[in-house]
Design a protein around this motif. Structure first.
Motif, short mmCIF file in Angstrom:
data_model
loop_
_atom_site.label_atom_id
_atom_site.label_comp_id
_atom_site.label_asym_id
_atom_site.label_seq_id
_atom_site.Cartn_x
_atom_site.Cartn_y
_atom_site.Cartn_z
N GLY A 89 9.84 8.89 0.33
CA GLY A 89 8.49 9.44 -0.94
C GLY A 89 8.20 11.05 -1.46
O GLY A 89 7.11 11.12 -1.63
N THR A 114 -3.02 5.99 7.24
CA THR A 114 -3.62 5.28 5.94
C THR A 114 -4.66 5.21 4.84
O THR A 114 -5.56 5.65 5.52
N TYR A 115 -4.60 5.80 3.78
CA TYR A 115 -4.86 5.73 3.12
C TYR A 115 -5.06 5.38 1.55
O TYR A 115 -4.77 4.28 2.05
N SER A 117 -4.59 4.52 -1.30
CA SER A 117 -3.67 4.71 -1.90
C SER A 117 -2.48 4.06 -1.39
O SER A 117 -0.91 5.30 -1.57
N GLY A 118 -2.21 4.16 -0.38
CA GLY A 118 -0.95 4.42 0.20
C GLY A 118 -0.69 4.89 2.14
O GLY A 118 -2.44 5.04 2.46
N GLN A 119 0.22 5.55 2.63
CA GLN A 119 0.52 5.83 3.97
C GLN A 119 1.36 6.71 4.17
O GLN A 119 1.99 7.49 3.54
N GLN A 146 8.21 9.85 6.48
CA GLN A 146 8.24 8.88 5.20
C GLN A 146 6.33 8.97 4.77
O GLN A 146 5.44 9.03 5.18
N VAL A 147 6.87 9.07 3.59
CA VAL A 147 5.43 8.75 2.82
C VAL A 147 6.13 7.88 1.24
O VAL A 147 6.58 8.22 0.64
N SER A 148 3.93 6.82 1.60
CA SER A 148 4.28 5.83 0.55
C SER A 148 4.46 6.66 -1.38
O SER A 148 4.75 7.52 -1.16
N SER A 149 5.18 5.62 -1.82
CA SER A 149 5.59 6.44 -2.90
C SER A 149 4.09 6.14 -4.00
O SER A 149 3.27 5.86 -4.38
N LEU A 151 2.11 8.50 -3.84
CA LEU A 151 0.89 9.55 -2.59
C LEU A 151 1.90 11.29 -2.96
O LEU A 151 -0.49 11.58 -2.88
#
Length: 295
Positions: A89, A114-115, A117-119, A146-149, A151
């Protein structure tokens, strides 16, 4: 009038040093000692990204300080940036390299948040963080691997939470809260001025986004008096009770009691609430998009 330059007297290095020290004292007495005049206010100018989708500002981390763009989010309370070892991400995102700062300290503690829209996940660290002329020397923040796609969208490298410590996933004191506690601000006030490009067909990916004022409210950006309201729930989110709702000059029924509590969240573009009230709000608009507003 003609000016004549006199020949300076011959003096030793020690004498010149004593003279310079005396002159310093004279200037401080006349004009004020710089360290006694703290910087009490500051403004961080923001960028509007993707047509009101997000607003970001900038801060600097480390020694020497390196600038990073971060989303300014009143709906959370943690600061984090994508690290140089980020594997998910973080494509095309400027990354924070811990080895580039001589004051960096790894806390060796796992971090995740955690949001809606992602983590994001990584580890906690501490370093000097600067923003709008203010500085916190030992700010705890997350270095994420690591970041959610989706975000993060370049040139944004992370997020600055502006909520209270009680909701911080890290448990750390937020940057702004430290400044207030240490009386670094002229007044314990934060203010946002956000631009809007709603229905602008030729809006660019990045546009001027307004400003984030720290320690004051910019009186040139509003008229009338500010209405200060006590938070019904202290020390969590920025929650206010809704007492009245008007949409396009039409009154909409508002809930009462705890159901009327609403969070002011600069990190989201959506309006959320009980389906019955949200439906009534958007029924007053002819441009209602096909979103799901219910919570």
């Amino acid at each position: 009038m003609s000016l004549l330059r006199s020949k300076p007297a011959q003096q030793s290095a020690e004498q010149w040093g004593a003279w310079a020290k005396n002159q310093k004292t004279v200037l401080e007495a006349k004009y004020g000692h710089g360290s006694l005049h703290k910087r009490a206010t500051g403004t961080n100018y923001m960028v509007n990204q993707n047509g009101d989708s997000s607003y970001y500002g900038s801060l600097a981390i480390g020694t020497p300080p390196i600038s990073y763009n971060v989303i300014l989010d009143t709906g959370s309370a943690d600061l984090w940036v994508a690290g140089s070892n980020c594997t998910i991400g973080c494509d095309d995102v400027p990354l924070f390299d811990p080895s580039s700062s001589s004051t960096f300290q790894n806390e060796s503690t796992a971090f995740s948040i955690t949001y809606g829209s992602g983590q994001a996940a990584g580890f906690l660290s501490q370093d000097i963080v600067q923003m709008a002329g203010f500085e916190v020397e030992n700010q705890i923040f997350g270095v994420c691997v690591q970041v959610s796609s989706g975000l993060l969208t370049s040139p944004v490298s992370g997020l600055l939470g502006l909520g209270f410590q009680t909701i911080a996933s890290s448990g750390a004191t937020p940057f702004w809260q430290t400044l207030v506690t240490e009386n670094a601000w002229d007044s314990p006030v934060m203010a946002f001025h956000l631009t809007r490009y709603l229905n602008v067909s030729n809006v660019r990916t990045l546009e001027p986004g307004g400003s984030f004022s720290m320690g004051f409210a910019n009186s040139s950006l509003y008229t009338g008096d500010i209405d200060y309201v006590s938070l019904p729930i202290e020390g969590s989110y920025w929650i206010l009770p809704i007492t009245e709702i008007t949409v396009q000059n039409s009154s909409v029924s508002a809930p009462s009691g705890s159901e009327s509590y609403a969070a002011i969240d600069t990190g989201t573009t959506l309006v959320g609430g009980p389906p019955s009230y949200i439906s009534e709000i958007f029924a007053q608009n002819s441009w209602v998009p096909a979103w799901d507003w219910g919570l």
